[in-house]
Structure formats: C-alpha cells, structure tokens
Design a protein around this motif. Structure first.
Motif, PDB file in Angstrom:
ATOM      1  N   MET A  36       0.868  -1.008   0.064  1.00  0.00           N
ATOM      2  CA  MET A  36      -0.135   0.060  -0.058  1.00  0.00           C
ATOM      3  C   MET A  36       0.822   1.393  -0.015  1.00  0.00           C
ATOM      4  O   MET A  36       0.346   2.368   0.211  1.00  0.00           O
ATOM      5  N   ASN A  39      -0.463   3.969  -2.382  1.00  0.00           N
ATOM      6  CA  ASN A  39      -1.752   4.646  -1.892  1.00  0.00           C
ATOM      7  C   ASN A  39      -1.388   5.528  -0.942  1.00  0.00           C
ATOM      8  O   ASN A  39      -1.601   6.576  -1.010  1.00  0.00           O
ATOM      9  N   SER A  43      -1.631   9.659  -1.421  1.00  0.00           N
ATOM     10  CA  SER A  43      -2.494  10.452  -0.342  1.00  0.00           C
ATOM     11  C   SER A  43      -1.628  11.761   0.060  1.00  0.00           C
ATOM     12  O   SER A  43      -1.973  12.839   0.361  1.00  0.00           O
ATOM     13  N   ASP A 129      -8.951   4.012   6.268  1.00  0.00           N
ATOM     14  CA  ASP A 129      -8.177   2.994   5.846  1.00  0.00           C
ATOM     15  C   ASP A 129      -7.932   1.621   6.308  1.00  0.00           C
ATOM     16  O   ASP A 129      -7.277   1.402   7.336  1.00  0.00           O
ATOM     17  N   THR A 154     -10.134   4.042   1.621  1.00  0.00           N
ATOM     18  CA  THR A 154      -9.644   2.882   0.948  1.00  0.00           C
ATOM     19  C   THR A 154     -10.774   1.655   1.299  1.00  0.00           C
ATOM     20  O   THR A 154     -11.176   1.430   2.278  1.00  0.00           O
ATOM     21  N   THR A 156     -10.794  -2.511   0.577  1.00  0.00           N
ATOM     22  CA  THR A 156     -10.258  -3.852   0.074  1.00  0.00           C
ATOM     23  C   THR A 156     -11.198  -4.863  -0.437  1.00  0.00           C
ATOM     24  O   THR A 156     -10.772  -5.963  -0.762  1.00  0.00           O
ATOM     25  N   TYR A 217      -7.501  -3.190  -4.249  1.00  0.00           N
ATOM     26  CA  TYR A 217      -8.408  -1.882  -3.416  1.00  0.00           C
ATOM     27  C   TYR A 217      -8.743  -0.884  -4.440  1.00  0.00           C
ATOM     28  O   TYR A 217      -8.078  -0.842  -5.426  1.00  0.00           O
ATOM     29  N   ARG A 219      -9.521   3.135  -4.171  1.00  0.00           N
ATOM     30  CA  ARG A 219      -9.146   4.412  -3.130  1.00  0.00           C
ATOM     31  C   ARG A 219      -9.747   5.587  -3.852  1.00  0.00           C
ATOM     32  O   ARG A 219      -9.969   5.898  -4.966  1.00  0.00           O
TER      33      ARG A 219
END
Length: 359
Positions: A36, A39, A43, A129, A154, A156, A217, A219
């Motif tokens: 991740m 990700n 962010s 998250d 997020t 998953t 995932y 996002r």
C-alpha cells in the motif's frame, strides 16, 4: 512487542512487526502492508496539492501510524495530527514511530467510530483506511469533519463492490451490482455512490478529487462541503446503469436488471491530479488518471467487445483509429485493453468493427 523491523517509506523511518518472525504480515500483532506504499504516497501528494496548511488530520485506523506520520513529515499541511487504533499494541508502536521521526500527535486507543463522534466538527481531513470495507465508518467520518474538508477512504473488499457477491453488496452498500466487462469501474463508482449517499444524509456535498483502482483495493479522496442544498446535488450524480448487448444506458430510475445506485458524475479533478504530478512520484499514472477524468461519460469499453472473428487491433491502434475518425478516447488504468470515450457504443463499434472487418 519483541520482534520489530526498521523500514523506510518516503521520508519516514518506522518500525513494523517483523513478518518473518510472525509468519507473514497477516499474522503480525499490528498490520502493515508494504503493497500500500503507493496508496500512501498518492495520499501525501493530494494533501500537498490541496494547498492548505495547519490542517487537523485524523486517521482513526492507524495501525503502525505510517500514513499519518508521512502526512505530517512530507505534506507540509498538517497542524494537528490525530492517530488512533483499537489495538493497544498498535498505539504503543505508533508512539515509538512518532518519537523516532520527531512528530507530535494525539494518540488514542479507542473504537474508531467513538473517536470520530467525539471529534465532531473539528477535522479538516479524515482518512479511513480499514482492513476491508470503509462502510461502517463513513457516517462518523463526516460527523468529525468541519464545514468543509477532505474525506478519503480505501476499500479492499473489491469483490463485493464489483458484484461478485451481490447479496453482500446489497447489505453493505445498498446497491445492486453484477459482473460486466467494465466491472472495475462499477466497483469504483459503487463505492463513491455509497459515500455520496452517506454524505447527503449528513448534509454534505462531495466532489471527487481522485479515485482509482490498484490491484486489490479502491481508493478515493473527495472535497466535502456542508449545506443541505449543496448536499442535494449529490443525487444529480447518482443513477442506474442498464447494460445489454454491449450498450450502456444511464438512467435515474432503477429497473429489474439494472446496476445501482452508482456514482455517474466525475471521478476526479484533472487540475488537482496534474498538480500532484508536479511533485514527482507516479507521474505517468497520475497523467493517465487526469486524461481519464477529462472524459465525462462513465463506463470504459474493452477491445474484445469490438472484435470480429476473434480478431481485433491493439489498444494503441484503436485509439489512433478513433481519433482519426474524430472520436476522442483515452486509455484507462482500470483495464490493460480498455479505453474511455464520450462517444456511444454504436459510434465506437461502427468505426472499430468496420476497421476489423477490413483487416
């Protein structure tokens, strides 16, 4: 915690449970997923591109604390950092990681929803998250937000969102979904649509700044502003999809075999994405997202939909052919053989199938 490993991500060094000592990341007492990292990097970039400073940032499901610490160290936007985890071991590790990075933060050991309700109207950024679905936390996340701010999440549980488990999708997200050739976009719009409906119930309008899919995932990050009249605008971007024989038809009313309700509005803001790309990491990916967001119509097409006799031109060739025919199109990050365009299925099929017949 006895077995720790020192890692580095972005500009931050931090400790995680040593996965070799615990039999993998999923068996460790505190969860950290190195997959991740992208990700978390994106962010940080969106917080930098947001362009505000002195923000109160809350991450109520912090794990090792790496996301929040990276926000504080790398974004230049954080004035107050609130980290939380229901695990006592996690909060102790968070404190250790804060110390080695010289970052100040409030650290709590509470249920995430309890904390978010207690922080009501005090946060500029709330980042959800979880391990699985963000659905149980979204209402409380909006309640923690000020009059305006960023809401990020997020998910998953991608198999649920894309419609592999329709009953669970209906229970968890209040929507009907089933598999289509463009199932990744269905899942992403399903998630945004759910968040938009929750936002409206809390009198917030949302404007997605970034949303994407990456392997396991979904996002998204959205700008949210409070106001009952503004919140009504969310429903202008929520609709249903009829999918039949390759055709995609968006409607505001459900039917017996329709997907939805789903978000049918913009999935991101190109200007924000281009600004993120100026900071360096993942430039190619971000530029592709910006190009996708420039196409207003939902639902990407895939090359096999226009094959003739099992044969089809390559995606690169197809994009060139369409542009020469006056049809703007762009590749999509959601499928290696997919593309997006504002033109209808019939218009695209006329051009590509004619070309495929000729070859």
């Amino acid at each position: 915690m006895r077995h720790l490993a020192l890692r580095r991500e972005g500009a931050v060094e931090f400790y995680t449970p040593d996965p070799e000592k615990y039999g993998g990341i999923y068996s460790a007492p505190v969860f950290y997923n190195p997959a991740m990292e992208k990700n978390r990097t994106l962010s940080v970039l969106i917080l930098k591109a947001y362009g505000k400073t002195g923000l109160t940032v809350c991450e109520p499901l912090s794990g090792t604390g790496i996301r929040g610490i990276r926000y504080a160290v790398e974004s230049g936007a954080v004035g107050r950092l609130v980290l939380n985890d229901i695990s006592k071991e996690a909060t102790e590790l968070i404190k250790k990681n804060l110390e080695i990075n010289g970052v100040d933060a409030e650290v709590y050991n509470e249920d995430a929803n309890v904390l978010l309700h207690r922080l009501r109207d005090t946060c500029d950024v709330v980042d959800i998250d979880p391990f699985g679905s963000p659905a149980p936390f979204m209402q409380a996340a909006f309640r923690a937000l000020r009059e305006e701010g960023l809401i990020c999440a997020t998910a998953t549980d991608t198999a649920v969102l894309v419609g592999r488990y329709p009953r669970k999708c209906l229970r968890r997200y209040g929507s009907v979904a089933f598999r289509t050739p463009f199932y990744i976009e269905v899942g992403l719009r399903n998630l945004i649509g759910f968040v938009a409906r929750v936002a409206a119930s809390e009198d917030y309008k949302i404007e997605p700044l970034m949303s994407y899919w990456e392997g396991h995932y979904f996002r998204f990050c959205a700008y949210a502003v409070r106001g009952a009249r503004d919140a009504d605008d969310n429903f202008r971007n929520i609709g249903y999809l009829e999918y039949k024989g390759g055709l995609r038809r968006v409607t505001t009313r459900p039917g017996a075999s329709y997907l939805g309700p789903l978000w049918i509005g913009p999935m991101g803001e190109p200007l924000i994405i281009y600004k993120m790309a100026e900071f360096g990491p993942h430039q190619d990916f971000l530029k592709l997202l910006a190009e996708e967001y420039s196409v207003a119509a939902p639902w990407y097409y895939r090359m096999p939909e226009f094959a003739v006799g099992g044969r089809s031109v390559t995606l690169k060739e197809a994009l060139k052919i369409l542009r020469e025919a006056g049809i703007y199109s762009t590749a999509t990050h959601m499928s290696p053989d997919g593309f997006k365009t504002d033109s209808s299925y019939g218009e695209v099929a006329r051009v590509l199938k004619t070309y495929n017949y000729a070859t």
